[in-house]
Design an enzyme around this catalytic site. Structure first.
Site, PDB file in Angstrom:
ATOM      1  N   TYR A   7       0.279  -3.808  -7.722  1.00 36.50           N
ATOM      2  CA  TYR A   7       0.919  -3.345  -6.497  1.00 36.50           C
ATOM      3  C   TYR A   7       1.378  -1.908  -6.658  1.00 36.50           C
ATOM      4  O   TYR A   7       1.406  -1.369  -7.768  1.00 36.50           O
ATOM      5  CB  TYR A   7       2.084  -4.259  -6.100  1.00 36.50           C
ATOM      6  CG  TYR A   7       3.343  -4.121  -6.933  1.00 36.50           C
ATOM      7  CD1 TYR A   7       3.399  -4.594  -8.236  1.00 36.50           C
ATOM      8  CD2 TYR A   7       4.480  -3.502  -6.419  1.00 36.50           C
ATOM      9  CE1 TYR A   7       4.555  -4.468  -8.995  1.00 36.50           C
ATOM     10  CE2 TYR A   7       5.638  -3.372  -7.173  1.00 36.50           C
ATOM     11  CZ  TYR A   7       5.674  -3.852  -8.460  1.00 36.50           C
ATOM     12  OH  TYR A   7       6.812  -3.717  -9.210  1.00 36.50           O
ATOM     13  N   ARG A  14      -1.787   6.064 -10.236  1.00 36.15           N
ATOM     14  CA  ARG A  14      -1.346   4.887 -11.012  1.00 36.15           C
ATOM     15  C   ARG A  14      -2.046   3.619 -10.538  1.00 36.15           C
ATOM     16  O   ARG A  14      -2.379   2.749 -11.342  1.00 36.15           O
ATOM     17  CB  ARG A  14       0.174   4.741 -10.934  1.00 36.15           C
ATOM     18  CG  ARG A  14       0.676   3.646 -11.868  1.00 36.15           C
ATOM     19  CD  ARG A  14       2.178   3.593 -11.943  1.00 36.15           C
ATOM     20  NE  ARG A  14       2.764   3.320 -10.647  1.00 36.15           N
ATOM     21  CZ  ARG A  14       4.051   3.463 -10.355  1.00 36.15           C
ATOM     22  NH1 ARG A  14       4.882   3.878 -11.279  1.00 36.15           N
ATOM     23  NH2 ARG A  14       4.495   3.200  -9.146  1.00 36.15           N
ATOM     24  N   ARG A  63     -10.047 -22.080  -8.519  1.00 34.98           N
ATOM     25  CA  ARG A  63      -9.172 -21.786  -9.665  1.00 34.98           C
ATOM     26  C   ARG A  63      -9.883 -21.971 -11.000  1.00 34.98           C
ATOM     27  O   ARG A  63     -10.348 -23.068 -11.318  1.00 34.98           O
ATOM     28  CB  ARG A  63      -7.917 -22.661  -9.605  1.00 34.98           C
ATOM     29  CG  ARG A  63      -6.870 -22.265 -10.642  1.00 34.98           C
ATOM     30  CD  ARG A  63      -5.587 -23.076 -10.488  1.00 34.98           C
ATOM     31  NE  ARG A  63      -4.584 -22.632 -11.446  1.00 34.98           N
ATOM     32  CZ  ARG A  63      -4.545 -23.025 -12.722  1.00 34.98           C
ATOM     33  NH1 ARG A  63      -5.441 -23.877 -13.181  1.00 34.98           N
ATOM     34  NH2 ARG A  63      -3.608 -22.556 -13.539  1.00 34.98           N
ATOM     35  N   HIS A 122      -9.503 -19.737 -14.950  1.00 31.87           N
ATOM     36  CA  HIS A 122      -8.817 -18.577 -15.540  1.00 31.87           C
ATOM     37  C   HIS A 122      -9.706 -17.339 -15.687  1.00 31.87           C
ATOM     38  O   HIS A 122      -9.281 -16.229 -15.409  1.00 31.87           O
ATOM     39  CB  HIS A 122      -8.239 -18.943 -16.908  1.00 31.87           C
ATOM     40  CG  HIS A 122      -7.048 -19.849 -16.817  1.00 31.87           C
ATOM     41  ND1 HIS A 122      -7.107 -21.117 -16.280  1.00 31.87           N
ATOM     42  CD2 HIS A 122      -5.759 -19.662 -17.188  1.00 31.87           C
ATOM     43  CE1 HIS A 122      -5.914 -21.669 -16.326  1.00 31.87           C
ATOM     44  NE2 HIS A 122      -5.070 -20.806 -16.868  1.00 31.87           N
ATOM     45  N   GLU A 175      13.595  -0.147 -19.924  1.00 32.91           N
ATOM     46  CA  GLU A 175      13.725   0.379 -18.560  1.00 32.91           C
ATOM     47  C   GLU A 175      14.504  -0.628 -17.721  1.00 32.91           C
ATOM     48  O   GLU A 175      14.926  -1.668 -18.221  1.00 32.91           O
ATOM     49  CB  GLU A 175      12.345   0.653 -17.955  1.00 32.91           C
ATOM     50  CG  GLU A 175      11.483  -0.588 -17.836  1.00 32.91           C
ATOM     51  CD  GLU A 175      10.064  -0.315 -17.331  1.00 32.91           C
ATOM     52  OE1 GLU A 175       9.887   0.623 -16.547  1.00 32.91           O
ATOM     53  OE2 GLU A 175       9.158  -1.071 -17.718  1.00 32.91           O
ATOM     54  N   LEU A 214       6.808   1.025 -17.523  1.00 32.93           N
ATOM     55  CA  LEU A 214       5.952   1.522 -16.452  1.00 32.93           C
ATOM     56  C   LEU A 214       6.116   3.043 -16.377  1.00 32.93           C
ATOM     57  O   LEU A 214       7.245   3.540 -16.427  1.00 32.93           O
ATOM     58  CB  LEU A 214       6.367   0.892 -15.113  1.00 32.93           C
ATOM     59  CG  LEU A 214       5.452   1.281 -13.950  1.00 32.93           C
ATOM     60  CD1 LEU A 214       4.122   0.520 -14.055  1.00 32.93           C
ATOM     61  CD2 LEU A 214       6.111   0.992 -12.622  1.00 32.93           C
TER      62      LEU A 214
HETATM   63  N1  PDD Z   1       9.403  -0.509  -8.993  1.00 33.85           N
HETATM   64  N2  PDD Z   1       9.845   0.483 -13.923  1.00 33.85           N
HETATM   65  C1  PDD Z   1       9.586  -0.671 -13.280  1.00 33.85           C
HETATM   66  C2  PDD Z   1       9.569  -1.938 -14.062  1.00 33.85           C
HETATM   67  C3  PDD Z   1       9.364  -0.657 -11.891  1.00 33.85           C
HETATM   68  O1  PDD Z   1       9.101  -1.806 -11.247  1.00 33.85           O
HETATM   69  C4  PDD Z   1       9.436   0.575 -11.186  1.00 33.85           C
HETATM   70  C5  PDD Z   1       9.194   0.655  -9.707  1.00 33.85           C
HETATM   71  C6  PDD Z   1       9.703   1.742 -11.911  1.00 33.85           C
HETATM   72  C7  PDD Z   1       9.766   3.097 -11.256  1.00 33.85           C
HETATM   73  O2  PDD Z   1       8.496   3.527 -10.825  1.00 33.85           O
HETATM   74  P1  PDD Z   1       8.331   4.532  -9.612  1.00 33.85           P
HETATM   75  O3  PDD Z   1       9.204   5.687  -9.904  1.00 33.85           O
HETATM   76  O4  PDD Z   1       6.893   4.888  -9.630  1.00 33.85           O
HETATM   77  O5  PDD Z   1       8.738   3.787  -8.351  1.00 33.85           O
HETATM   78  C8  PDD Z   1       9.896   1.666 -13.274  1.00 33.85           C
HETATM   79  C9  PDD Z   1       9.104  -0.593  -7.575  1.00 33.85           C
HETATM   80  C10 PDD Z   1       9.867   0.356  -6.756  1.00 33.85           C
HETATM   81  C11 PDD Z   1       9.268  -2.052  -7.131  1.00 33.85           C
HETATM   82  O6  PDD Z   1       8.955  -2.915  -7.945  1.00 33.85           O
HETATM   83  O7  PDD Z   1       9.651  -2.298  -5.991  1.00 33.85           O
END
Ligand code: PDD
Length: 283
Positions: A33, A52, A100, A102, A181, A206
């Site tokens: 996503y 990304r 289904r 895997h 994070e 991420l």
């Molecule tokens: N999340 N780390 C994680 C685990 C995330 O899910 C996100 C973003 C980020 C920050 O990434 P960015 O700056 O590209 O939004 C870091 C989005 C917003 C979400 O899951 O809704």
């Protein structure tokens, strides 16, 4: 006005939008996503999210449902049809629908869903002005956190723990006591001697698009930056702390667990970078 979603080639009323029960996103979380912030009707940092998305799809060997030019048109059309000025646009691509099993099915066609909704930008701004609290907990995720997979169970459990602790976000901590994070954001501190610090890119986190932009903004301000991991203890003694994400932009932290940060008020560097971000990210 009813909300509109884009599902596999059609714009449909949101409350009638659906995917097949054998969609592999539903069966296996076999999908990726992206989330773009929308400000003044424009997608922020559009190109970074496209890059990304392509990387996440490539790592999982899921076919891109359309090229970037077509996708860009559809994303903007969903934003337009929902009349979103300040909000977000969400895109999900899964491997597709198949009985289904895997292993990857042969000749499968990717599924795509796009939705958009407003957010209360004023409330987000108020949260940023006040600062937010984070809690810390163990990182329970898999070894490929660099892929923006829809498989988010550990993240949602972490966020729920934050909510139950009256905190805004949960910082996840690796086996060495270092922050990876947030559950849906990247983690930053400003050390006592003023060095802006965030974990370096690896499979452990991420690669945030907001993170990338903030690093560039910090360089433009000639702020000293270190990309390295930091412990929870170091964070608690930091001069400032903040999170970044498309949804939070740059949001200052005023409390980590029970420890007050920056005297309980948003830090100067975080506020400056938030301002820079808002000025620079519209595309
Ligand atoms: N999340 N780390 C994680 C685990 C995330 O899910 C996100 C973003 C980020 C920050 O990434 P960015 O700056 O590209 O939004 C870091 C989005 C917003 C979400 O899951 O809704």
């Amino acid at each position: 006005m009813s909300r509109i979603a884009y599902v596999n080639g059609s714009y449909v009323p949101h409350n009638q939008a659906s995917v097949h029960i054998e969609d592999r996103g539903y069966q296996f979380a076999d999908g990726v996503y992206e989330v773009w912030a929308v400000r003044d009707g424009k997608l922020l940092d559009s190109a970074g999210h496209f890059r990304r998305l392509a990387r996440s799809l490539g790592e999982l060997r899921i076919a891109a449902p359309m090229n970037d030019a077509a996708l860009s048109i559809v994303l903007r059309e969903v934003v337009r049809q929902n009349r979103v000025r300040d909000g977000l646009v969400y895109l999900q691509v899964t491997r597709g629908v198949a009985p289904r099993d895997h292993a990857f099915p042969k000749d499968i066609v990717s599924s795509i869903v796009i939705t958009s909704k407003p957010v209360n930008a004023a409330a987000a701004e108020r949260a940023a002005q006040k600062g937010v609290a984070v809690i810390t907990l163990a990182d329970q995720r898999w070894a490929r956190c660099d892929i923006k997979s829809v498989s988010l169970l550990p993240n949602i459990l972490a966020k729920q723990s934050a909510v139950e602790a009256n905190a805004y976000e949960a910082w996840m901590v690796d086996g060495k006591g270092r922050v990876t994070e947030g559950s849906s954001s990247n983690a930053w501190i400003v050390t006592k001697d003023g060095v802006l610090t965030t974990r370096s890119l690896s499979n452990d986190i991420l690669g945030g698009i907001t993170r990338e932009r903030v690093l560039a903004l910090a360089a433009a301000r000639q702020i000293k930056v270190e990309e390295r991991s930091f412990s929870v203890e170091e964070a608690k003694q930091a001069k400032e702390a903040f999170i970044t994400s498309s949804m939070n932009l740059v949001t200052p932290i005023t409390k980590i667990d029970t420890t007050s940060i920056a005297g309980g008020t948003p830090g100067e560097m975080a506020c400056a970078l938030r301002k820079d971000y808002l000025q620079s990210a519209a595309t």
